[in-house]
Enzyme design. Structure first.
Site, PDB file in Angstrom:
ATOM      1  N   SER A   1     -60.834 -18.503   7.471  1.00  0.00           N
ATOM      2  CA  SER A   1     -61.078 -17.687   6.095  1.00  0.00           C
ATOM      3  C   SER A   1     -61.614 -18.910   5.209  1.00  0.00           C
ATOM      4  O   SER A   1     -62.024 -19.789   5.728  1.00  0.00           O
ATOM      5  CB  SER A   1     -59.278 -17.595   5.657  1.00  0.00           C
ATOM      6  OG  SER A   1     -58.836 -18.606   5.260  1.00  0.00           O
ATOM      7  N   LYS A   2     -61.662 -18.310   4.027  1.00  0.00           N
ATOM      8  CA  LYS A   2     -62.165 -19.143   2.867  1.00  0.00           C
ATOM      9  C   LYS A   2     -61.712 -20.682   2.816  1.00  0.00           C
ATOM     10  O   LYS A   2     -62.391 -21.344   2.259  1.00  0.00           O
ATOM     11  CB  LYS A   2     -62.172 -18.472   1.485  1.00  0.00           C
ATOM     12  CG  LYS A   2     -63.068 -17.408   1.540  1.00  0.00           C
ATOM     13  CD  LYS A   2     -63.188 -16.743   0.235  1.00  0.00           C
ATOM     14  CE  LYS A   2     -63.799 -15.498   0.143  1.00  0.00           C
ATOM     15  NZ  LYS A   2     -63.206 -14.335  -0.984  1.00  0.00           N
ATOM     16  N   ARG A   3     -60.413 -20.756   3.170  1.00  0.00           N
ATOM     17  CA  ARG A   3     -59.690 -21.971   2.884  1.00  0.00           C
ATOM     18  C   ARG A   3     -60.476 -22.957   3.850  1.00  0.00           C
ATOM     19  O   ARG A   3     -60.427 -24.231   3.563  1.00  0.00           O
ATOM     20  CB  ARG A   3     -58.317 -21.868   3.653  1.00  0.00           C
ATOM     21  CG  ARG A   3     -57.291 -21.106   2.674  1.00  0.00           C
ATOM     22  CD  ARG A   3     -56.055 -21.050   3.184  1.00  0.00           C
ATOM     23  NE  ARG A   3     -55.871 -20.385   4.261  1.00  0.00           N
ATOM     24  CZ  ARG A   3     -55.657 -20.888   5.710  1.00  0.00           C
ATOM     25  NH1 ARG A   3     -55.306 -22.227   5.630  1.00  0.00           N
ATOM     26  NH2 ARG A   3     -55.516 -19.993   6.606  1.00  0.00           N
TER      27      ARG A   3
END
Ligand code: GLU
Length: 470
Positions: A240-242
């Protein structure tokens, strides 16, 4: 069989790594089998779909050069067709109107939760179609899922999956405003577009038995399915963006070549022995759905960087130059007043891991730099350096041809005059003409910087060193 695959993104964001991998595998399989690759934009969720996302997806596909043979088809252009099929399902008894209110469904859910049952619609309107419907409720339409038997899926990646119909409730195929839901539109489109292989992320696996049942109710045999394993970040969690950049175009912005990203993506869940480098042609030749792993694959930025470096070293120079143009504009570097870009690329390609880096380390070929790197100054500019550089300058100034070879010979001559080794004269000269401690070999660097700029910079360094207190 004429193979037909599709990529069917919902335009609710940019094209991300997972989507691009799905697109690549669908595209590869179509190309490998000499079939057709269809692009379908699943934009029925009007609140979350945006034109900007459609554009971003098309831009990502174009950048990766995953060309489609048919489409893009937009689901929002096909509402009439979906309405027709919904009516057909109602008429044939495969679907029915459900007049449950929100409150009623909420009550049902709460009761099931309290009894520790899986929340599901209990089919309460399944057999009540003759009743007078309650007033003031716009019904939804539900698919009459078979209540007995099983759905078998021979998944080309995961093998045989069997789901009991008892586990599936009667899903909504049309909302109370008449708009179709995802599972209905996918089925209608896969039928109409004659899709033979549905290759998609395994987050859709729960939808598959429902879609198969709807398809059969419409009198069609389902296509083959291949559910791709998910992609994990380095910490084992779903990517994910993390985990940093997940948008495909962000990789372009960060200086990756599409060739490297594509090569990286093909290895996310697929392998051919221990081969790591695949040209597009090789991918097409070697790809098979059978060789896709069942286990999730982990994203590894170091490996992507390694691949990028490989492609920067090996891509044809014209190809790199074309890609570099975008970065030059982005970083506002005008290369019209300096050496040929192809020559700079050839000098720098071993030294840059990304195209962003390539631009950054090539700036001094085209623009004068403001300051010398302080660390390099401290290390290389000594009391006697000014005189040494002046000798080099004068030797260079006498050259009739400004090419690496004569430059090298002049430098040798200067060293002899000074009684110094090249290893003593070269490094401060490099700082003088580039501002920093590293560059391609000094003679090539000087050739590319050009005579006038080189001589002026050496002179400037001489003056600068003379201002340094000893
Ligand atoms: N539109 C769905 C998504 O973006 C894909 C549907 C499908 O491949 O069947 O996740």
């Amino acid at each position: 069989m004429n193979v037909r695959t599709r990529f069917a993104p919902s335009p609710t964001g940019y094209l991300h790594i997972g989507g691009a991998r799905t697109a690549l595998f669908s595209w590869l399989y179509a190309r490998k089998m000499g079939g057709a690759f269809i692009l379908r934009i699943e934009d029925t969720d009007r609140e979350r779909s945006t034109q900007a996302s459609v554009d971003a997806i098309l831009e990502g596909m174009a950048w990766l050069d995953l060309g489609h043979d048919e489409g893009p088809f937009y689901q929002t252009h096909r509402f009439d067709r979906y309405a027709e099929v919904i009516q057909q399902l109602v008429d044939s008894g495969h679907a029915y109107r459900c007049y449950c209110s929100k409150e009623e469904l909420e009550q049902l859910r709460e009761g099931q939760m309290a009894r520790k049952e899986k929340p599901r619609y209990d089919g309460r309107w399944r057999d009540r179609q003759d009743e007078t419907p309650p007033e003031g409720v716009d019904p939804v339409i539900r698919f009459r899922n078979p209540q007995t038997g099983v759905v078998d899926i021979d998944d080309l990646v995961r093998g045989k999956i069997t789901i009991s119909n008892e586990e599936l409730d009667d899903l909504i195929i049309a909302r109370s405003d008449g708009t179709p839901t995802y599972n209905l539109t996918v089925v209608v489109d896969d039928i109409d577009m004659q899709v033979t292989h549905v290759i998609r992320g395994d987050d859709h696996i729960n939808n598959t038995p429902r879609q198969i049942n709807i398809m059969r109710a419409l009198g069609y045999e389902p296509p083959k399915f291949a559910h791709l394993p998910m992609i994990l970040g380095s910490d084992g969690q779903r990517l994910s963006k993390r985990h940093g950049a997940v948008s495909v175009m962000q990789y372009r912005d960060d200086g990756f070549t599409p060739q490297a990203l594509l090569n990286y993506l093909v290895r996310l869940g697929w392998s051919n022995g221990d081969q790591e480098i695949f040209s597009r042609e090789e991918m097409i030749e070697l790809f098979s759905l059978e060789a896709v792993n069942r286990a999730p694959s982990a994203f590894n930025t170091d490996k992507l960087l390694w691949l990028n470096q490989h492609y920067i070293k090996t891509l044809p120079v014209e190809e790199l130059a074309a890609q570099l143009q975008w970065h030059l504009q982005e970083q506002k570097l005008d290369v019209s007043n300096g050496p040929a870009l192809a020559d700079v690329i050839n000098a720098q390609r071993e030294r840059a891991k990304t195209l962003v880096e390539m631009v950054a380390i090539s700036r001094y070929f085209y623009e004068d730099f403001a300051d010398f790197d302080p660390t390099a100054v401290q290390k290389q500019f000594k009391a006697d350096t000014a005189d040494n550089l002046q000798t080099v300058h004068d030797e260079f100034a006498a050259l009739s041809e400004w090419k690496a070879e004569p430059i090298h010979a002049a430098l040798q001559a200067a060293c002899e005059k000074l009684g110094l080794k090249l290893g003593k004269v070269g490094p401060p000269l490099r700082v003088a003409v580039t501002g920093a401690a590293s560059s391609p070999s000094i003679d090539i660097t000087l050739e590319l910087i050009g005579r006038e700029r080189s001589l002026a910079r050496i002179q400037r360094a001489v003056s600068f060193i003379r201002t340094i207190p000893c």
